[in-house]
Design an enzyme around this catalytic site. Structure first.
Site, PDB file in Angstrom:
ATOM      1  N   TYR A  20     -59.024   0.568 -53.665  1.00  0.00           N
ATOM      2  CA  TYR A  20     -58.257  -0.133 -54.708  1.00  0.00           C
ATOM      3  C   TYR A  20     -56.829  -0.298 -54.194  1.00  0.00           C
ATOM      4  O   TYR A  20     -56.226   0.685 -53.739  1.00  0.00           O
ATOM      5  CB  TYR A  20     -58.254   0.705 -55.992  1.00  0.00           C
ATOM      6  CG  TYR A  20     -57.328   0.173 -57.066  1.00  0.00           C
ATOM      7  CD1 TYR A  20     -57.810  -0.658 -58.078  1.00  0.00           C
ATOM      8  CD2 TYR A  20     -55.968   0.487 -57.059  1.00  0.00           C
ATOM      9  CE1 TYR A  20     -56.964  -1.157 -59.054  1.00  0.00           C
ATOM     10  CE2 TYR A  20     -55.116  -0.015 -58.035  1.00  0.00           C
ATOM     11  CZ  TYR A  20     -55.629  -0.836 -59.029  1.00  0.00           C
ATOM     12  OH  TYR A  20     -54.779  -1.337 -59.979  1.00  0.00           O
ATOM     13  N   GLU A  29     -53.848  -7.313 -58.073  1.00  0.00           N
ATOM     14  CA  GLU A  29     -54.780  -6.192 -58.151  1.00  0.00           C
ATOM     15  C   GLU A  29     -56.015  -6.555 -57.354  1.00  0.00           C
ATOM     16  O   GLU A  29     -56.737  -7.487 -57.716  1.00  0.00           O
ATOM     17  CB  GLU A  29     -55.142  -5.875 -59.611  1.00  0.00           C
ATOM     18  CG  GLU A  29     -55.910  -4.575 -59.732  1.00  0.00           C
ATOM     19  CD  GLU A  29     -56.270  -4.226 -61.167  1.00  0.00           C
ATOM     20  OE1 GLU A  29     -56.765  -5.098 -61.900  1.00  0.00           O
ATOM     21  OE2 GLU A  29     -56.057  -3.057 -61.548  1.00  0.00           O
TER      22      GLU A  29
END
Ligand code: GDP
Ligand code: MN
Length: 396
Positions: A118, A206
């Protein structure tokens, strides 16, 4: 402004960030053509078909599927396009899918295991600095990671004067447990990603997951990109990326009228001048036992035309049971606003919800008189608490 995954990836790619390659398609035939083209460019015969909507968690909702041949590409694309995709981030009705991204399969087997990370870039409002937030727990819901295993989330804050330093990019790669080629690839990925974030005037990147492929390449498999609206004037080429089909219809219309409006779930419509007063008004409504139906800042020029436009926008929401108008007359005089409210009310004919008007500031007394003598079904108040009590009264 939020972007689709395929648009976000194009921006990343334009700054040298490696991405999972793909082509957007509007129907099953286009999807098949896209798959053929990708096969000729990349050699892969497997493809992922990904719903393009402004919501995350698409995989969980059946909006991301693997196709192992052209027949499956056609079948899956046909099935996803036109569906109302329900994910943990949409309403229960879901979001209509208008297009899919046909992407190369990048989870192919090879010399090492694939792994998912991530990585996000965002502003830390506490310190006023951009930061890179990253985790070994890619592909998962980051809120869950933050709750259950917070020690697996790392941050790297960037000094605005010097930008991202090479040692910081290396630290990211190190903390993600990488070595060799993958380590080098990750430092390059993070460096280019940060440059892209700054140069595109984004407010959020993101990337979940960032993938380490089995041959140790690092690439963005997903991309959530939000561009700062206030910087769009510097990026004329991004303006066309807006997809109003993804936005709330009322919000789009309000935006066109120059009103600062955010649709909410409650039952009390608000018309306020100034964002701070609007926030305070929403608190007041909550204290009175109601729930705000919207945030609406009419701005400095609350004349009859604007008030009427604002009324119309508020009343489009069927949940609205009362409207609270809370205006502070600093630059704009209260009697002008009062006249605006009265004119708008008369123009619109039947407004079937009670209206409470609180006008405070220059000529507030004249304004109250105007409202009280207008003969309209509008209650006036001069004090904040008085307005709150009246809201409570009409909601009871
Ligand atoms: P999201 O569910 O909206 O976050 O969509 P993502 O783009 O993150 O995709 C969801 C999941 O699909 C990813 O976490 C991957 O596990 C999987 N996925 C994405 N691309 C591929 C691919 O090329 N091959 C395979 N096998 N799975 C993929
Ligand atoms: Mn994702």
């Amino acid at each position: 402004m939020n972007l689709h995954e395929y648009q976000g990836k194009e921006i990343l790619n334009s700054f040298g960030v490696r991405i999972q390659r793909g082509i957007v398609a509007q129907n099953a035939q286009e999807a098949v053509a896209a798959a053929k083209q990708l096969t000729s460019e990349t050699g892969t015969s497997w493809h992922v078909i990904k719903a393009q909507v402004h919501a995350g968690g698409r995989g969980k909702g059946g909006g991301v599927k693997l196709a192992k041949n052209l027949r499956e590409v056609e079948e899956i694309a046909g099935q996803i396009i036109g569906m109302d995709l329900v994910t943990p981030q949409t309403s229960a009705e879901g979001k209509r899918v208008h297009q899919v991204l046909v992407a190369e399969d990048v989870y192919y087997p090879g010399e090492s295991e694939t792994s998912e990370f991530y990585v996000s870039v965002l502003l830390n409002r506490g310190t006023g600095r951009n930061m890179i937030m990253y985790s070994t727990e890619g592909g998962m819901d980051i809120e869950t990671v933050a709750e259950e295993t917070p020690h697996l989330i790392f941050t790297e804050e960037v000094d605005p004067a010097v930008g991202l330093m090479p040692f910081q990019a290396r630290r990211v790669a190190f903390n993600l447990g990488l070595s060799g080629l993958a380590f080098k690839e990750m430092t390059k990925f993070v460096t280019n990603l940060y440059t892209a974030y700054v140069k595109s005037d984004s407010s959020l990147f993101e990337i979940n997951p960032v993938l380490k492929t089995s041959d140790n390449k690092i690439m963005a498999v997903d991309a959530k990109v939000t561009i700062d609206d206030n910087a769009l004037y510097r990026h004329k080429n991004y303006v066309d990326l807006r997809d109003v089909r993804e936005e709330s219809a009322i919000e789009v219309e309000a935006g066109e009228l120059g009103l600062n409006y955010v649709d909410l779930d409650g039952n009390v419509g608000c018309m306020v001048n100034g964002a701070g007063l609007a926030m305070a008004t929403m608190d007041l409504i909550k204290q009175a036992g109601g729930e705000p139906a919207n945030f609406l800042d009419v701005g400095g020029t609350a004349d009859a035309a604007r008030v009427e436009a604002a009324f119309k926008i508020i009343l489009k929401d069927p949940a609205v049971k009362a409207i609270l108008i809370n205006i502070f007359g600093g630059i704009v005089r209260c009697d002008r606003v009062a006249q605006g409210v009265i004119d708008a009310y008369k123009n619109m004919g039947n407004i079937n919800v009670p209206i409470i008007v609180r006008l405070q500031g220059t000529n507030a007394d004249i304004a109250k008189e105007l409202i009280d003598n207008s003969g309209l079904d509008v209650m006036s108040a001069t004090e904040f608490q008085e307005a709150a009590d009246k809201v409570q009264q009409v909601l009871a």
